[in-house]
Design an enzyme around this catalytic site. Structure first.
Site, PDB file in Angstrom:
ATOM      1  N   HIS A 355       0.819  -1.201   0.000  1.00 57.87           N
ATOM      2  CA  HIS A 355       0.000   0.000   0.000  1.00 57.87           C
ATOM      3  C   HIS A 355       0.855   1.254   0.000  1.00 57.87           C
ATOM      4  O   HIS A 355       0.467   2.283  -0.524  1.00 57.87           O
ATOM      5  CB  HIS A 355      -0.962  -0.014   1.195  1.00 57.87           C
ATOM      6  CG  HIS A 355      -2.249  -0.690   0.852  1.00 57.87           C
ATOM      7  ND1 HIS A 355      -3.086  -1.236   1.784  1.00 57.87           N
ATOM      8  CD2 HIS A 355      -2.835  -0.908  -0.342  1.00 57.87           C
ATOM      9  CE1 HIS A 355      -4.142  -1.750   1.175  1.00 57.87           C
ATOM     10  NE2 HIS A 355      -4.001  -1.570  -0.108  1.00 57.87           N
ATOM     11  N   CYS A 667      -5.461   0.170 -28.547  1.00 55.99           N
ATOM     12  CA  CYS A 667      -5.259   0.569 -27.153  1.00 55.99           C
ATOM     13  C   CYS A 667      -4.149  -0.186 -26.429  1.00 55.99           C
ATOM     14  O   CYS A 667      -4.041  -0.091 -25.219  1.00 55.99           O
ATOM     15  CB  CYS A 667      -6.567   0.440 -26.371  1.00 55.99           C
ATOM     16  SG  CYS A 667      -7.188  -1.238 -26.305  1.00 55.99           S
TER      17      CYS A 667
HETATM   18  C1  PEP Z   1      -3.989  -5.518 -25.039  1.00 52.32           C
HETATM   19  O1  PEP Z   1      -3.983  -6.749 -24.984  1.00 52.32           O
HETATM   20  O2  PEP Z   1      -3.353  -4.867 -25.894  1.00 52.32           O
HETATM   21  C2  PEP Z   1      -4.756  -4.733 -24.074  1.00 52.32           C
HETATM   22  C3  PEP Z   1      -4.891  -3.431 -24.200  1.00 52.32           C
HETATM   23  O3  PEP Z   1      -5.281  -5.408 -23.012  1.00 52.32           O
HETATM   24  P1  PEP Z   1      -4.479  -5.792 -21.682  1.00 52.32           P
HETATM   25  O4  PEP Z   1      -3.098  -5.197 -21.836  1.00 52.32           O
HETATM   26  O5  PEP Z   1      -5.250  -5.227 -20.563  1.00 52.32           O
HETATM   27  O6  PEP Z   1      -4.494  -7.258 -21.767  1.00 52.32           O
END
Ligand code: PEP
Ligand code: MG
Length: 752
Positions: A355, A667
């Site tokens: 923490h 992403c």
């Molecule tokens: C990915 O796999 O690119 C993604 C964004 O998901 P995570 O990194 O949370 O698995």
């Protein structure tokens, strides 16, 4: 032969267990010279300048730093040829390089073998002898075998380099990023541990004292939380909640009462009870639960200090910035230092899951955890905390401190320059506009995203709020969490992903039993469809939270089949129906899938009629396309999201999305890698989502590029046959447009 294997194993095990890098290197050279009966055994390690630094030697004099320049001597030859060099007379060899300070002229023969890690030479192991005699084949083989076992251990041993004062440098693990310089204030926690046993004179009076103590500490926690201010994110409130929960825990309260009734005085009764619970947590297999043992110990010390009438840490006698240091540094310790004075935290114990580390991250304070016990320190001693590298430097010289101050300035100056871009569009020089979104998971992450100019949340990883709790959050609790995100980004799209646990993301209270291949196992939508009650609760909570906002997009992880998608869509209809019946004003959110498993790619045309958008998860997509575990250090060097195979597949997805009119974003980490950004932009990706901290740099790059140029680069990149060639090609362009120079200049400006 068996004997050799035994000796080899023994050396490797002993070295791995040695308590400090200095002990490790001397064990290596001493044991080898002992086993081989060599007069000299030396260990050289490559530094950043590609010179070989003598880390330790049995037999050679080396009072000062001994360095063999890049490629020089027989040591250089071993490194260059990546092959043993075994000669009877070193001085007669054309590569001989004499090191006068070591007085090595006494030694005639030489045998050196390379230490190789992941295909790269990181050092050289050398034995020398007074006799003009080549080392036997058997001993040479022993050295080669030992070198391959030792390479991983040696790679962790620090090499002397220009700005570091090696004697006083100690490694730990990264707790929170950033660099802090200041003076030590020791936090003397752990005192409860040293409380002796004593009799309790009056049981009834002690029992009521215990009750009163609990009340007082509850109040203190309230005050400390208030002292940290209202801006503190939920992750921090959760820490205080955990303390409150422990204080209200009947089992703990009654255990202390029972110990008092046994005749122990209050501090000892407390010590026994706290130790009992800390041990239970310590013994747990799960790392998150193990880290919770610290919370219990913190609380125990807090109760003990309150019983003694301690008023918390006083830092008035310390001039300038303060670095809190101790076996553990509690949240209370942190709360008692004015935030403008607190420059860093060092814990002898603990991990990045502690923490203390969570709070340091949220407060932006550099922290290093798990340094091991450091003795002989005093309040007021100078120290540097380097949370970026997970190291501390005690009593730094002026030169060392000066170098670190420059790094701090550099970080500040770059941040400031980039913050000026916040309200400007991510638009290329030829007016091609991209949207930059942020990835978040904790409420703590909301504000940085907005501050860096994110135009929405491209990936809200809902598993994180699930991971920081002690049990599944209820529907109402989830509504509260999601509502805050959706409201903070009102009028901006928020892509919330359904729970994606499994693989490398585990819930402490829902252990998924050992799987041989967790990355290919029960994770993502496979897990939630099998636990449909959890998914229903989550989807209901998301829809309720979005009521009146209309910015919710639901993103499904790890989808590989139409039936999975259909089952989810039925559940969604059901959830909407239920909520309408219950009187909630709800609207149907947009739904999309993560394209992160190769199987999803060819099914995009089939799914286009069911979904509203797709998002490429480049982390998993690269991992599954390349069959490389993204968390395995042994293969980490081979993992690259600009690998030709990944690039070609990502382009295929972008082309299909265009053909089927599906809005697309990306992403994974790729979105924040400048090299990849040039290529993604050229493919036609219009929306990238990344962590808030990386967003300004990406925006700077886009504003410095022309879309037409990126197109031209992509055409070439798609013909190249290695990640390295692709990186070099794009990097040349980043040099040409001055992007790299700009990033370097920030450093020069800070140094001036
Ligand atoms: C990915 O796999 O690119 C993604 C964004 O998901 P995570 O990194 O949370 O698995
Ligand atoms: Mg993923």
């Amino acid at each position: 032969m068996n004997n050799t294997i035994l000796q080899l194993t023994r050396i490797v095990q002993q070295v791995a267990l040695a308590e400090s890098p200095a002990a490790q290197v001397s064990l290596i050279v001493d044991s080898i010279s002992d086993v081989i009966q060599a007069d000299v055994c030396s260990l050289y390690r490559l530094n950043d300048q590609h010179d070989m630094v003598l880390l330790a030697s049995h037999g050679l004099k080396h009072n000062n730093v001994v360095t063999i320049p890049n490629g020089k001597g027989l040591v250089g030859l071993v490194a260059k040829s990546r092959h043993p060099v075994n000669v009877e007379d070193a001085a007669a060899h054309e590569n001989y390089f004499y090191l006068p300070q070591t007085q090595e002229e006494k030694f005639v023969s030489f045998c050196g073998v390379p230490l190789v890690l992941f295909g790269k030479v990181i050092g050289v192991l050398v034995v020398q002898s007074r006799k003009a005699e080549r080392l036997s084949k058997e001993s040479e083989g022993f050295l080669v075998a030992l070198a391959s076992q030792l390479a991983l251990i040696v790679s962790d041993i620090p090499v002397e380099n220009k700005i570091e004062d090696q004697n006083d440098r100690h490694r730990g693990v990264k707790g929170a990023p950033g660099i802090g310089l200041g003076r030590i204030r020791l936090c003397l926690s752990g005192e409860l541990n040293s409380v002796p046993n004593a009799d309790c004179d009056n049981v009834d009076a002690t029992l009521s004292q215990w009750q009163q103590l609990l009340e007082n500490v509850k109040q203190d926690i309230q005050t400390e939380q208030a002292a940290l201010g209202d801006d503190m994110p939920d992750s921090v409130s959760a820490i205080f909640d955990a303390y409150r929960m422990l204080l209200a825990d009947q089992a703990l309260i009654e255990r202390v009462q029972a110990e008092i009734r046994q005749g122990h005085w209050l501090p000892y009764a407390l010590k026994l009870s706290i130790q009992h619970y800390a041990e239970i947590f310590h013994a747990m297999e799960d790392a998150y639960f193990r880290a919770r043992a610290e919370d219990i110990l913190h609380l125990g010390n807090k109760l003990y200090n309150a019983w003694r009438g301690d008023k918390g840490l006083d830092v008035n006698h310390i001039d300038g910035p303060v670095i809190l240091m101790g076996v553990q540094v509690s949240v209370s310790d942190m709360a008692s230092v004015p935030s403008n004075k607190l420059a860093g935290i060092v814990c002898f114990e603990g991990s990045s899951l502690s923490h203390t580390a969570v709070l340091a991250n949220a407060m932006g304070i550099p922290a290093v955890m798990g340094t091991g016990t450091l003795k002989g320190l005093n309040d007021g001693d100078h120290i540097i905390v380097d949370g970026n590298e997970g190291q501390i430097i005690l009593h730094p010289s002026d030169v060392v401190a000066g170098e670190f101050k420059k790094l701090v300035q550099k970080e500040k100056s770059l941040k400031k320059q980039l913050s000026l871009l916040k309200d400007l569009p991510a638009q290329t020089t030829d007016n091609h506009v991209l949207e930059l979104f942020t990835n978040t998971g904790l409420l703590a992450d909301i504000t940085p995203g907005l501050k860096s100019g994110a135009e929405g949340v491209g990936l809200y990883r809902t598993e994180i709020p699930f991971m920081v709790r002690d049990s599944f959050p209820s529907e109402d609790e989830q509504v509260q969490v999601y509502e805050r995100v959706l409201q903070a980004y009102a009028n901006k799209p928020v892509y919330m992903r359904t729970l994606d646990i499994g693989g490398d993301k585990q819930l402490p209270y829902f252990p998924i039993h050992q799987e041989d291949n967790p990355a290919l196992g029960w994770r993502g939508i496979r897990f939630t469809l099998d636990n449909i009650q959890l998914l229903m609760t989550q989807v209901r909570a998301m829809i309720r939270a979005a009521s009146g906002q209309d910015n919710l997009h639901i993103l499904l992880p790890m989808v590989i089949s139409t039936p999975e998608l259909m089952t989810f869509l039925e559940l969604l209809d059901d959830a909407i129906g239920q909520l309408s019946q219950e009187g909630y004003a709800v609207s149907r959110p947009k739904v999309g899938v993560m394209v992160e498993v190769p199987a999803a790619i060819s099914q995009i045309p089939m799914w286009a009629k069911y979904i509203d958008f797709i998002s490429i998860g480049s982390n998993d997509l690269s991992q599954y396309l390349l069959a490389l575990d993204r968390n395995n250090a042994r293969v980490a060097d081979r993992y690259d999201h600009v690998h030709p195979a990944v690039l070609h597949e990502v382009k295929r997805v972008v082309d299909m999305a265009r053909q089927y009119n599906l809005p697309l974003s990306l992403c994974g980490e790729m979105a924040a890698d400048p090299i990849a950004v040039v290529l993604l932009m050229a493919m036609g990706i219009k929306r990238l989502s990344m962590s808030a901290a990386k967003l300004p740099k990406v925006k700077y790059l886009i504003r410095a590029m022309s879309h037409a140029d990126s197109h031209y680069i992509l055409q070439q990149a798609l013909t190249l046959e290695s990640s390295e060639a692709i990186r070099n090609l794009v990097n040349d362009h980043l040099e040409a447009i001055g992007f790299n120079e700009y990033m370097r200049n920030q450093q020069t400006a800070a140094e001036a």
